[in-house]
Enzyme design. Sequence first.
Site, mmCIF file in Angstrom:
data_model
loop_
_atom_site.group_PDB
_atom_site.id
_atom_site.type_symbol
_atom_site.label_atom_id
_atom_site.label_comp_id
_atom_site.label_asym_id
_atom_site.label_seq_id
_atom_site.Cartn_x
_atom_site.Cartn_y
_atom_site.Cartn_z
ATOM 1 N N ASP A 41 0.766 -1.293 -0.001
ATOM 2 C CA ASP A 41 -0.081 0.158 0.057
ATOM 3 C C ASP A 41 0.737 1.281 -0.006
ATOM 4 O OD1 ASP A 41 -1.623 -2.031 0.903
ATOM 5 O OD2 ASP A 41 -2.150 -1.371 2.624
ATOM 6 N N GLN A 57 4.022 0.586 2.173
ATOM 7 C CA GLN A 57 4.429 -0.648 3.044
ATOM 8 C C GLN A 57 5.570 -1.427 2.126
ATOM 9 O OE1 GLN A 57 1.997 -2.420 5.746
ATOM 10 N NE2 GLN A 57 2.609 -0.352 6.016
ATOM 11 N N TYR A 100 1.873 -1.543 9.754
ATOM 12 C CA TYR A 100 0.786 -1.527 8.956
ATOM 13 C C TYR A 100 0.611 -0.080 8.451
ATOM 14 C CZ TYR A 100 -0.070 -6.595 8.915
ATOM 15 O OH TYR A 100 0.193 -7.907 8.639
ATOM 16 N N SER A 101 -0.500 0.123 7.313
ATOM 17 C CA SER A 101 -0.682 1.066 6.812
ATOM 18 C C SER A 101 -1.472 2.292 7.725
ATOM 19 C CB SER A 101 -1.684 0.869 5.254
ATOM 20 O OG SER A 101 -1.308 0.302 4.556
ATOM 21 N N ASP A 160 -5.405 0.755 9.412
ATOM 22 C CA ASP A 160 -5.148 1.751 8.177
ATOM 23 C C ASP A 160 -5.880 3.124 8.466
ATOM 24 O OD1 ASP A 160 -4.314 -0.589 7.188
ATOM 25 O OD2 ASP A 160 -6.059 -1.002 6.153
ATOM 26 N N GLU A 218 -10.666 -2.451 4.111
ATOM 27 C CA GLU A 218 -9.194 -2.084 4.588
ATOM 28 C C GLU A 218 -9.331 -0.588 4.059
ATOM 29 O OE1 GLU A 218 -6.858 -5.359 2.837
ATOM 30 O OE2 GLU A 218 -6.421 -5.813 5.042
#
Length: 466
Positions: A41, A57, A100-101, A160, A218
Amino acid sequence: MTKSEGLSAILQAVMRNSAKAAKDKYYPRWHLAPITGLLNDPNGFCFDGKYYHLFYQWDPLSCEHKNKCWGHWRSKDLITWQHQPIALLPDEFYDKDGCYSGSAVIHQGQLTLCYTGNVKFDDGSRTAWQCLAVENQRGGFDKLGPVLGLPEGYSGHVRDPKIWQHNDKWYMVLGAQTLDKQGKVLLYRASHLYQWQLIGELAGSHLGGLDDAGYMWECPDLFELSGHFILLTCPQGIKKEQYRFLNSHSSAYLMGSFDYSTLQFQHGDLIELDAGFEFYAPQTTQVNGRRLLFGWMGVPDGEEMYQPTIANGWIHQMTCPRELQIREGQLYQQPVKELQQLRQNVQYWQGIADDAPEINGFCVELEVELIDSLLIQFSDSLELTIENNQAILKRRSVKNGEWQSRFWSGDIKHLQILCDSSSVEIFFNHGLGVMSSRFFPSAKKIINFSGKNTIKLTTWQLNDAL
Ligand code: FRU
């Protein structure tokens, strides 16, 4: 991993693999791709007044979805990008299974990241923390730690964060999954970045007229565009239809109205954002009134692991930067105008498609006008057919060589196609529809046209931007 172990392993991987990746015939000449390892991402896309920043990412150590760090590029022009020090490594107890994002804002003059710390347990369950980090003098980032834990009633799949400021308040949309496995987008609000209050479910499965719309949503992103509100989201597990939502996970949007006083979002149906084989987890930012977007030209599916670039130690790339606009109530996506600076050697041609000259090489941009029916072949592994108001993109699967198809419907009068060593982005009718796909030809890089109708063709070679 500790920070110093992580950094030394990354340095080794980069020294070992980056030359091999750069020499790969499939390595992009003008799209962003990882120097080694796996990219997914786009994260933290923003503009600080001088530079665009794009984080991503990144698993620098393997071509798998492990060891998620945040890589960092910056650019003055959206075309050439410079590597920056790695922004985040999964080196704390609250992000040990992946940074994570998330997103970035400029807060009190400092580039500030908001990301998900992913933590997995031995029994297979997980938890997630929403965390902050701020830029330091050395161009790296100092972690400030978690500012938000799991909300009650949701599984460990909460991630996210996309944050933005409106008047004197901060807002966050967060991808989430309920305990009975329905995908949702949660809305939070804060007076300062350290203390978030859950407002509720903004959208998701079984909300606002949507039926069973997947088990996890997501990468949400909510923004206003010409008086409309758009919520981008990546619903996982929505039902495949005959012509839509055919990828294992889709990228879609809801369009409607959002009221900052009631915090309610009214919207229409889910619409696919890109109908190609590879497009996921897009993120936008607003710069000087323009809404800009990058997407990941990949999808988390079983097939990605068959891509031939893994032999050279890298996998996946970003889309080109795009600008979103609303025209007559519909969302359009087009490559940003800055990319026109890559164009060289323009050629014009008009006639019956069967007589059109073939094009050598894939670092090209094409514009095609006056289309009724047309076939464009990209070497031996990708074909675009336009017939009966439908575009069909066929591609040979990297897994088993079988042809697979994706579709876009509309009265197609104009095509803009941006190609790179192993990717194509096709914009229909000035961006009303888009198809983004990777492809890995084994034969010579040639683009061919066939058809009995007259077409008007403009072609450019594209300069390298690396
Ligand atoms: C989307 C995603 C995000 C997550 C990240 C992990 O591709 O699964 O939900 O934060 O990738 O790399």
